[in-house]
Design a protein around this motif. Structure first.
Motif, PDB file in Angstrom:
ATOM      1  N   GLU A 153      10.566  -2.397  -9.846  1.00  0.00           N
ATOM      2  CA  GLU A 153      10.459  -3.850  -9.883  1.00  0.00           C
ATOM      3  C   GLU A 153       9.125  -4.300  -9.321  1.00  0.00           C
ATOM      4  O   GLU A 153       8.733  -3.914  -8.214  1.00  0.00           O
ATOM      5  CB  GLU A 153      11.602  -4.471  -9.073  1.00  0.00           C
ATOM      6  N   SER A 154       8.410  -5.125 -10.067  1.00  0.00           N
ATOM      7  CA  SER A 154       7.138  -5.672  -9.604  1.00  0.00           C
ATOM      8  C   SER A 154       7.376  -7.011  -8.924  1.00  0.00           C
ATOM      9  O   SER A 154       8.237  -7.787  -9.341  1.00  0.00           O
ATOM     10  CB  SER A 154       6.169  -5.861 -10.773  1.00  0.00           C
ATOM     11  N   PRO A 155       6.601  -7.311  -7.878  1.00  0.00           N
ATOM     12  CA  PRO A 155       6.764  -8.610  -7.225  1.00  0.00           C
ATOM     13  C   PRO A 155       6.141  -9.722  -8.055  1.00  0.00           C
ATOM     14  O   PRO A 155       5.332  -9.474  -8.956  1.00  0.00           O
ATOM     15  CB  PRO A 155       5.981  -8.423  -5.920  1.00  0.00           C
ATOM     16  N   ILE A 164      -5.119  -4.321  -5.718  1.00  0.00           N
ATOM     17  CA  ILE A 164      -3.791  -4.533  -5.143  1.00  0.00           C
ATOM     18  C   ILE A 164      -2.803  -4.956  -6.229  1.00  0.00           C
ATOM     19  O   ILE A 164      -1.675  -4.442  -6.304  1.00  0.00           O
ATOM     20  CB  ILE A 164      -3.855  -5.575  -4.014  1.00  0.00           C
ATOM     21  N   VAL A 165      -3.213  -5.871  -7.081  1.00  0.00           N
ATOM     22  CA  VAL A 165      -2.323  -6.320  -8.159  1.00  0.00           C
ATOM     23  C   VAL A 165      -1.952  -5.146  -9.066  1.00  0.00           C
ATOM     24  O   VAL A 165      -0.776  -4.942  -9.394  1.00  0.00           O
ATOM     25  CB  VAL A 165      -2.980  -7.449  -8.970  1.00  0.00           C
ATOM     26  N   ALA A 166      -2.944  -4.363  -9.467  1.00  0.00           N
ATOM     27  CA  ALA A 166      -2.670  -3.221 -10.343  1.00  0.00           C
ATOM     28  C   ALA A 166      -1.748  -2.214  -9.666  1.00  0.00           C
ATOM     29  O   ALA A 166      -0.818  -1.684 -10.294  1.00  0.00           O
ATOM     30  CB  ALA A 166      -3.980  -2.554 -10.746  1.00  0.00           C
ATOM     31  N   GLY A 167      -1.984  -1.950  -8.381  1.00  0.00           N
ATOM     32  CA  GLY A 167      -1.140  -1.006  -7.666  1.00  0.00           C
ATOM     33  C   GLY A 167       0.298  -1.468  -7.566  1.00  0.00           C
ATOM     34  O   GLY A 167       1.234  -0.666  -7.676  1.00  0.00           O
ATOM     35  N   LEU A 168       0.497  -2.759  -7.376  1.00  0.00           N
ATOM     36  CA  LEU A 168       1.844  -3.307  -7.266  1.00  0.00           C
ATOM     37  C   LEU A 168       2.564  -3.347  -8.608  1.00  0.00           C
ATOM     38  O   LEU A 168       3.786  -3.151  -8.680  1.00  0.00           O
ATOM     39  CB  LEU A 168       1.791  -4.717  -6.680  1.00  0.00           C
ATOM     40  N   CYS A 169       1.819  -3.594  -9.667  1.00  0.00           N
ATOM     41  CA  CYS A 169       2.444  -3.845 -10.966  1.00  0.00           C
ATOM     42  C   CYS A 169       2.493  -2.626 -11.875  1.00  0.00           C
ATOM     43  O   CYS A 169       3.265  -2.612 -12.844  1.00  0.00           O
ATOM     44  CB  CYS A 169       1.714  -4.979 -11.680  1.00  0.00           C
ATOM     45  N   ASP A 170       1.692  -1.607 -11.600  1.00  0.00           N
ATOM     46  CA  ASP A 170       1.670  -0.417 -12.451  1.00  0.00           C
ATOM     47  C   ASP A 170       2.485   0.736 -11.875  1.00  0.00           C
ATOM     48  O   ASP A 170       2.529   1.811 -12.472  1.00  0.00           O
ATOM     49  CB  ASP A 170       0.226   0.071 -12.658  1.00  0.00           C
ATOM     50  N   ARG A 204      -5.194   0.954  -6.168  1.00  0.00           N
ATOM     51  CA  ARG A 204      -4.878   0.795  -7.590  1.00  0.00           C
ATOM     52  C   ARG A 204      -4.016   1.962  -8.091  1.00  0.00           C
ATOM     53  O   ARG A 204      -3.101   1.774  -8.892  1.00  0.00           O
ATOM     54  CB  ARG A 204      -6.180   0.714  -8.391  1.00  0.00           C
ATOM     55  N   GLU A 205      -4.338   3.155  -7.602  1.00  0.00           N
ATOM     56  CA  GLU A 205      -3.555   4.348  -7.989  1.00  0.00           C
ATOM     57  C   GLU A 205      -2.502   4.696  -6.947  1.00  0.00           C
ATOM     58  O   GLU A 205      -1.902   5.767  -6.995  1.00  0.00           O
ATOM     59  CB  GLU A 205      -4.487   5.557  -8.170  1.00  0.00           C
ATOM     60  N   ARG A 206      -2.304   3.805  -5.970  1.00  0.00           N
ATOM     61  CA  ARG A 206      -1.344   4.023  -4.897  1.00  0.00           C
ATOM     62  C   ARG A 206      -1.642   5.327  -4.156  1.00  0.00           C
ATOM     63  O   ARG A 206      -0.741   6.112  -3.852  1.00  0.00           O
ATOM     64  CB  ARG A 206       0.095   4.003  -5.450  1.00  0.00           C
ATOM     65  N   SER A 207      -2.934   5.536  -3.862  1.00  0.00           N
ATOM     66  CA  SER A 207      -3.360   6.762  -3.187  1.00  0.00           C
ATOM     67  C   SER A 207      -4.258   6.462  -1.998  1.00  0.00           C
ATOM     68  O   SER A 207      -5.090   7.280  -1.624  1.00  0.00           O
ATOM     69  CB  SER A 207      -4.098   7.673  -4.184  1.00  0.00           C
ATOM     70  N   CYS A 208      -4.094   5.300  -1.398  1.00  0.00           N
ATOM     71  CA  CYS A 208      -4.959   4.876  -0.298  1.00  0.00           C
ATOM     72  C   CYS A 208      -4.143   4.698   0.973  1.00  0.00           C
ATOM     73  O   CYS A 208      -3.098   4.046   0.964  1.00  0.00           O
ATOM     74  CB  CYS A 208      -5.636   3.547  -0.663  1.00  0.00           C
ATOM     75  N   ILE A 209      -4.607   5.285   2.067  1.00  0.00           N
ATOM     76  CA  ILE A 209      -4.030   5.006   3.379  1.00  0.00           C
ATOM     77  C   ILE A 209      -4.690   3.738   3.907  1.00  0.00           C
ATOM     78  O   ILE A 209      -5.908   3.693   4.081  1.00  0.00           O
ATOM     79  CB  ILE A 209      -4.261   6.169   4.360  1.00  0.00           C
ATOM     80  N   THR A 210      -3.902   2.706   4.139  1.00  0.00           N
ATOM     81  CA  THR A 210      -4.439   1.423   4.580  1.00  0.00           C
ATOM     82  C   THR A 210      -4.201   1.246   6.075  1.00  0.00           C
ATOM     83  O   THR A 210      -3.063   1.323   6.546  1.00  0.00           O
ATOM     84  CB  THR A 210      -3.774   0.263   3.811  1.00  0.00           C
ATOM     85  N   HIS A 233       3.202  -4.428  11.455  1.00  0.00           N
ATOM     86  CA  HIS A 233       4.133  -5.499  11.102  1.00  0.00           C
ATOM     87  C   HIS A 233       4.976  -4.999   9.936  1.00  0.00           C
ATOM     88  O   HIS A 233       4.437  -4.441   8.969  1.00  0.00           O
ATOM     89  CB  HIS A 233       3.368  -6.766  10.700  1.00  0.00           C
ATOM     90  N   PRO A 234       6.304  -5.162   9.994  1.00  0.00           N
ATOM     91  CA  PRO A 234       7.157  -4.550   8.967  1.00  0.00           C
ATOM     92  C   PRO A 234       6.839  -5.002   7.551  1.00  0.00           C
ATOM     93  O   PRO A 234       6.903  -4.199   6.620  1.00  0.00           O
ATOM     94  CB  PRO A 234       8.573  -4.952   9.396  1.00  0.00           C
ATOM     95  N   VAL A 235       6.484  -6.263   7.368  1.00  0.00           N
ATOM     96  CA  VAL A 235       6.212  -6.763   6.021  1.00  0.00           C
ATOM     97  C   VAL A 235       4.914  -6.170   5.486  1.00  0.00           C
ATOM     98  O   VAL A 235       4.854  -5.642   4.368  1.00  0.00           O
ATOM     99  CB  VAL A 235       6.152  -8.308   6.013  1.00  0.00           C
ATOM    100  N   ALA A 236       3.857  -6.237   6.297  1.00  0.00           N
ATOM    101  CA  ALA A 236       2.558  -5.705   5.859  1.00  0.00           C
ATOM    102  C   ALA A 236       2.616  -4.198   5.680  1.00  0.00           C
ATOM    103  O   ALA A 236       2.095  -3.653   4.688  1.00  0.00           O
ATOM    104  CB  ALA A 236       1.478  -6.086   6.875  1.00  0.00           C
ATOM    105  N   ASP A 237       3.256  -3.514   6.612  1.00  0.00           N
ATOM    106  CA  ASP A 237       3.311  -2.054   6.512  1.00  0.00           C
ATOM    107  C   ASP A 237       4.110  -1.610   5.287  1.00  0.00           C
ATOM    108  O   ASP A 237       3.747  -0.643   4.609  1.00  0.00           O
ATOM    109  CB  ASP A 237       3.907  -1.459   7.796  1.00  0.00           C
ATOM    110  N   ALA A 238       5.192  -2.317   4.967  1.00  0.00           N
ATOM    111  CA  ALA A 238       5.984  -1.972   3.781  1.00  0.00           C
ATOM    112  C   ALA A 238       5.172  -2.195   2.504  1.00  0.00           C
ATOM    113  O   ALA A 238       5.252  -1.398   1.555  1.00  0.00           O
ATOM    114  CB  ALA A 238       7.265  -2.802   3.744  1.00  0.00           C
ATOM    115  N   LEU A 239       4.375  -3.258   2.481  1.00  0.00           N
ATOM    116  CA  LEU A 239       3.541  -3.537   1.315  1.00  0.00           C
ATOM    117  C   LEU A 239       2.555  -2.398   1.074  1.00  0.00           C
ATOM    118  O   LEU A 239       2.427  -1.886  -0.056  1.00  0.00           O
ATOM    119  CB  LEU A 239       2.794  -4.851   1.520  1.00  0.00           C
ATOM    120  N   PHE A 240       1.884  -1.956   2.128  1.00  0.00           N
ATOM    121  CA  PHE A 240       0.863  -0.932   1.941  1.00  0.00           C
ATOM    122  C   PHE A 240       1.454   0.470   1.816  1.00  0.00           C
ATOM    123  O   PHE A 240       0.821   1.354   1.230  1.00  0.00           O
ATOM    124  CB  PHE A 240      -0.181  -1.021   3.054  1.00  0.00           C
ATOM    125  N   GLU A 241       2.662   0.678   2.328  1.00  0.00           N
ATOM    126  CA  GLU A 241       3.344   1.941   2.039  1.00  0.00           C
ATOM    127  C   GLU A 241       3.548   2.084   0.539  1.00  0.00           C
ATOM    128  O   GLU A 241       3.417   3.175  -0.024  1.00  0.00           O
ATOM    129  CB  GLU A 241       4.687   2.008   2.765  1.00  0.00           C
TER     130      GLU A 241
END
Length: 254
Positions: free
Chosen positions: A26-28, A16-22, A122-128, A134-142
Protein backbone atom coordinates in the motif's frame (compact mmCIF):
# COMPACT_ATOMS: atom_id res chain seq x y z
CA UNK A 1 -0.98 4.70 6.51
CA UNK A 2 0.29 8.20 7.27
CA UNK A 3 -0.43 10.95 4.77
CA UNK A 4 2.88 12.48 3.66
CA UNK A 5 3.40 16.10 2.63
CA UNK A 6 6.59 17.32 0.96
CA UNK A 7 7.53 20.98 0.73
CA UNK A 8 10.33 21.33 -1.82
CA UNK A 9 10.26 18.74 -4.61
CA UNK A 10 13.92 18.53 -5.57
CA UNK A 11 16.09 15.45 -6.06
CA UNK A 12 15.57 14.09 -2.54
CA UNK A 13 11.86 14.85 -2.54
CA UNK A 14 11.45 12.98 -5.82
CA UNK A 15 13.49 10.05 -4.50
CA UNK A 16 11.32 9.80 -1.38
CA UNK A 17 8.13 9.72 -3.45
CA UNK A 18 9.52 7.02 -5.75
CA UNK A 19 10.73 4.96 -2.80
CA UNK A 20 7.34 5.12 -1.11
CA UNK A 21 5.30 4.42 -4.22
CA UNK A 22 7.44 1.86 -6.07
CA UNK A 23 8.10 -0.45 -3.16
CA UNK A 24 5.04 -2.65 -3.48
CA UNK A 25 2.23 -2.88 -0.99
CA UNK A 26 0.00 0.00 0.00
CA UNK A 27 1.33 3.42 -0.99
CA UNK A 28 0.62 6.45 1.19
CA UNK A 29 -1.19 9.52 0.01
CA UNK A 30 1.46 12.11 -0.85
CA UNK A 31 0.84 15.84 -1.13
CA UNK A 32 3.43 17.97 -2.91
CA UNK A 33 4.05 21.69 -2.83
CA UNK A 34 3.87 23.57 -6.14
CA UNK A 35 7.52 24.50 -5.58
CA UNK A 36 9.40 22.51 -8.23
CA UNK A 37 6.22 22.48 -10.30
CA UNK A 38 7.55 20.39 -13.19
CA UNK A 39 8.84 17.59 -10.98
CA UNK A 40 5.70 17.66 -8.85
CA UNK A 41 3.47 17.40 -11.93
CA UNK A 42 5.51 14.44 -13.28
CA UNK A 43 5.20 12.58 -9.97
CA UNK A 44 1.48 13.26 -9.77
CA UNK A 45 1.01 11.89 -13.29
CA UNK A 46 3.06 8.77 -12.53
CA UNK A 47 1.57 7.80 -9.16
CA UNK A 48 -2.13 7.60 -8.42
CA UNK A 49 -1.89 8.68 -4.77
CA UNK A 50 0.32 11.73 -5.38
CA UNK A 51 -1.31 15.16 -5.61
CA UNK A 52 0.07 18.66 -6.16
CA UNK A 53 -1.35 21.25 -3.78
CA UNK A 54 -2.05 24.90 -4.49
CA UNK A 55 0.34 26.08 -1.78
CA UNK A 56 2.47 25.04 1.16
CA UNK A 57 -0.27 25.58 3.72
CA UNK A 58 -2.48 23.10 1.88
CA UNK A 59 0.38 20.57 2.00
CA UNK A 60 0.54 21.00 5.78
CA UNK A 61 -3.21 20.88 6.29
CA UNK A 62 -3.70 17.64 4.33
CA UNK A 63 -0.72 15.76 5.80
CA UNK A 64 0.09 13.90 9.00
CA UNK A 65 3.83 14.03 8.29
CA UNK A 66 5.35 17.16 6.74
CA UNK A 67 8.77 16.79 5.10
CA UNK A 68 10.59 20.08 4.57
CA UNK A 69 13.10 19.67 1.75
CA UNK A 70 13.69 23.24 0.60
CA UNK A 71 17.14 24.73 0.05
CA UNK A 72 18.43 26.37 3.22
CA UNK A 73 18.62 29.89 1.69
CA UNK A 74 14.95 29.56 0.65
CA UNK A 75 13.62 28.46 4.02
CA UNK A 76 12.30 31.82 5.23
CA UNK A 77 10.37 32.47 2.03
CA UNK A 78 9.01 28.93 1.80
CA UNK A 79 7.97 28.59 5.44
CA UNK A 80 6.82 32.13 6.27
CA UNK A 81 3.38 32.18 7.85
CA UNK A 82 2.83 28.42 7.83
CA UNK A 83 0.57 27.11 10.57
CA UNK A 84 1.48 23.64 11.82
CA UNK A 85 -0.66 22.16 14.57
CA UNK A 86 0.90 20.15 17.36
CA UNK A 87 -0.48 16.79 16.22
CA UNK A 88 1.71 16.60 13.13
CA UNK A 89 5.27 15.34 12.69
CA UNK A 90 7.68 17.66 10.91
CA UNK A 91 10.78 16.13 9.28
CA UNK A 92 13.46 18.59 8.24
CA UNK A 93 16.01 17.72 5.55
CA UNK A 94 17.68 21.15 5.74
CA UNK A 95 21.39 20.85 6.55
CA UNK A 96 22.60 23.15 9.30
CA UNK A 97 19.11 24.16 10.53
CA UNK A 98 18.60 22.91 14.08
CA UNK A 99 15.31 21.62 15.43
CA UNK A 100 14.91 24.52 17.85
CA UNK A 101 15.42 27.06 15.06
CA UNK A 102 12.86 25.36 12.84
CA UNK A 103 10.35 25.08 15.68
CA UNK A 104 10.71 28.83 16.31
CA UNK A 105 10.27 29.59 12.60
CA UNK A 106 7.06 27.57 12.49
CA UNK A 107 5.89 28.68 15.95
CA UNK A 108 4.73 25.13 16.62
CA UNK A 109 4.93 22.55 19.37
CA UNK A 110 4.74 19.72 16.82
CA UNK A 111 7.37 16.98 16.92
CA UNK A 112 10.37 18.09 14.82
CA UNK A 113 12.90 15.56 13.52
CA UNK A 114 16.01 16.11 11.41
CA UNK A 115 16.91 13.51 8.78
CA UNK A 116 19.56 12.90 6.11
CA UNK A 117 18.03 10.73 3.37
CA UNK A 118 20.14 10.23 0.24
CA UNK A 119 18.96 9.68 -3.35
CA UNK A 120 19.20 5.91 -2.88
CA UNK A 121 15.97 6.01 -0.85
CA UNK A 122 14.51 5.72 -4.34
CA UNK A 123 15.62 2.07 -4.36
CA UNK A 124 14.93 1.70 -0.62
CA UNK A 125 18.64 1.07 -0.02
CA UNK A 126 19.61 4.09 2.07
CA UNK A 127 20.32 4.22 5.80
CA UNK A 128 18.82 7.53 6.92
CA UNK A 129 20.23 9.26 10.00
CA UNK A 130 17.59 10.90 12.22
CA UNK A 131 17.55 13.07 15.34
CA UNK A 132 15.84 12.70 17.66
CA UNK A 133 14.51 9.17 17.36
CA UNK A 134 10.77 9.38 16.71
CA UNK A 135 8.47 6.43 15.93
CA UNK A 136 6.75 8.10 12.97
CA UNK A 137 9.94 9.35 11.29
CA UNK A 138 11.87 6.18 12.00
CA UNK A 139 9.08 3.99 10.58
CA UNK A 140 8.99 6.12 7.42
CA UNK A 141 12.70 5.75 6.78
CA UNK A 142 12.75 2.08 7.71
CA UNK A 143 10.42 1.64 4.77
CA UNK A 144 12.96 3.48 2.60
CA UNK A 145 15.94 1.29 3.50
CA UNK A 146 16.61 1.72 7.21
CA UNK A 147 17.11 4.34 9.89
CA UNK A 148 19.99 5.26 12.21
CA UNK A 149 18.84 7.52 15.06
CA UNK A 150 21.62 9.44 16.83
CA UNK A 151 21.82 10.78 20.36
CA UNK A 152 22.22 14.51 19.73
CA UNK A 153 22.61 17.20 17.10
CA UNK A 154 26.39 17.18 17.46
CA UNK A 155 26.47 13.58 16.21
CA UNK A 156 23.87 14.40 13.56
CA UNK A 157 26.10 17.18 12.20
CA UNK A 158 29.02 14.75 11.85
CA UNK A 159 26.90 12.50 9.64
CA UNK A 160 25.67 15.53 7.74
CA UNK A 161 29.28 16.50 7.02
CA UNK A 162 30.00 13.00 5.73
CA UNK A 163 27.22 13.32 3.15
CA UNK A 164 29.11 16.31 1.77
CA UNK A 165 31.61 13.88 0.24
CA UNK A 166 29.08 12.16 -2.02
CA UNK A 167 29.61 14.08 -5.25
CA UNK A 168 33.37 13.95 -4.70
CA UNK A 169 33.12 10.21 -5.32
CA UNK A 170 31.43 10.79 -8.67
CA UNK A 171 33.98 13.46 -9.60
CA UNK A 172 36.79 11.06 -8.72
CA UNK A 173 35.34 8.47 -11.10
CA UNK A 174 34.86 11.09 -13.82
CA UNK A 175 38.50 12.11 -13.41
CA UNK A 176 39.63 8.51 -13.88
CA UNK A 177 37.55 8.15 -17.05
CA UNK A 178 38.90 11.46 -18.38
CA UNK A 179 42.46 10.34 -17.71
CA UNK A 180 41.88 7.15 -19.68
CA UNK A 181 40.36 9.14 -22.54
CA UNK A 182 43.48 11.31 -22.50
CA UNK A 183 45.51 8.14 -23.05
CA UNK A 184 43.59 7.45 -26.26
CA UNK A 185 40.75 5.28 -24.92
CA UNK A 186 37.33 6.01 -26.39
CA UNK A 187 35.51 8.13 -23.77
CA UNK A 188 32.38 5.95 -23.78
CA UNK A 189 34.47 2.82 -23.31
CA UNK A 190 36.42 4.44 -20.47
CA UNK A 191 33.21 5.58 -18.79
CA UNK A 192 31.67 2.09 -19.02
CA UNK A 193 34.78 0.43 -17.64
CA UNK A 194 35.13 2.81 -14.67
CA UNK A 195 31.46 2.33 -13.77
CA UNK A 196 31.84 -1.44 -13.84
CA UNK A 197 35.10 -1.31 -11.89
CA UNK A 198 33.53 0.55 -8.98
CA UNK A 199 30.16 -1.17 -8.93
CA UNK A 200 32.06 -4.09 -7.44
CA UNK A 201 32.99 -1.89 -4.49
CA UNK A 202 29.31 -1.42 -3.73
CA UNK A 203 28.85 -5.16 -3.53
CA UNK A 204 31.86 -5.69 -1.27
CA UNK A 205 30.67 -2.94 1.08
CA UNK A 206 27.64 -5.08 1.91
CA UNK A 207 30.01 -7.46 3.75
CA UNK A 208 29.74 -6.04 7.26
CA UNK A 209 32.06 -8.69 8.71
CA UNK A 210 35.12 -6.84 7.39
CA UNK A 211 36.16 -3.32 8.40
CA UNK A 212 36.73 -0.70 5.71
CA UNK A 213 40.47 -0.89 6.33
CA UNK A 214 40.32 -4.67 5.99
CA UNK A 215 38.44 -4.40 2.71
CA UNK A 216 41.18 -2.11 1.40
CA UNK A 217 43.90 -4.50 2.52
CA UNK A 218 42.08 -7.47 0.98
CA UNK A 219 42.09 -5.72 -2.38
CA UNK A 220 45.81 -4.92 -2.31
CA UNK A 221 48.87 -6.95 -3.18
CA UNK A 222 52.03 -5.86 -1.30
CA UNK A 223 54.00 -3.55 -3.61
CA UNK A 224 51.23 -3.91 -6.19
CA UNK A 225 49.41 -1.32 -8.27
CA UNK A 226 46.61 -0.58 -5.78
CA UNK A 227 49.03 -0.07 -2.91
CA UNK A 228 51.18 2.17 -5.10
CA UNK A 229 48.34 4.55 -5.99
CA UNK A 230 47.00 4.60 -2.44
CA UNK A 231 50.32 5.39 -0.80
CA UNK A 232 51.57 7.89 -3.39
CA UNK A 233 48.35 9.78 -4.13
CA UNK A 234 46.17 9.29 -1.05
CA UNK A 235 49.01 9.72 1.39
CA UNK A 236 49.16 11.65 4.68
CA UNK A 237 48.94 15.07 3.03
CA UNK A 238 45.75 14.27 1.10
CA UNK A 239 44.26 12.50 4.11
CA UNK A 240 44.93 15.59 6.23
CA UNK A 241 43.44 17.88 3.56
CA UNK A 242 40.25 15.80 3.49
CA UNK A 243 40.04 15.89 7.27
CA UNK A 244 40.49 19.68 7.24
CA UNK A 245 37.73 20.10 4.64
CA UNK A 246 35.38 18.01 6.78
CA UNK A 247 36.34 19.96 9.92
CA UNK A 248 35.53 23.24 8.18
CA UNK A 249 32.20 21.91 6.90
CA UNK A 250 31.29 20.61 10.35
CA UNK A 251 32.05 24.02 11.88
CA UNK A 252 29.66 25.64 9.40
CA UNK A 253 26.95 23.07 10.10
CA UNK A 254 27.15 23.83 13.82
Amino acid sequence: MQRIGIIGVGEIGRAIVAGLCDGGGESPEVFLSPRGARAAAELSARYEGVQVCAGNQEVVDRSDVVIIAVRVPDRHEALAGLRVDGGKTVISLMAGVGNDELRRMLATDAAVVRAIPLPSVRERSCITVTFPSHPVADALFERLGGTQPVADEAAFNVFSALTGTLTTQYWYLATLASWAAGQGIDSAVADRYVRGLFQGIGRSLSDGTRSLHQLAADHETPNGSNERIRTTWFGPANSAALGKALDDLLADLK
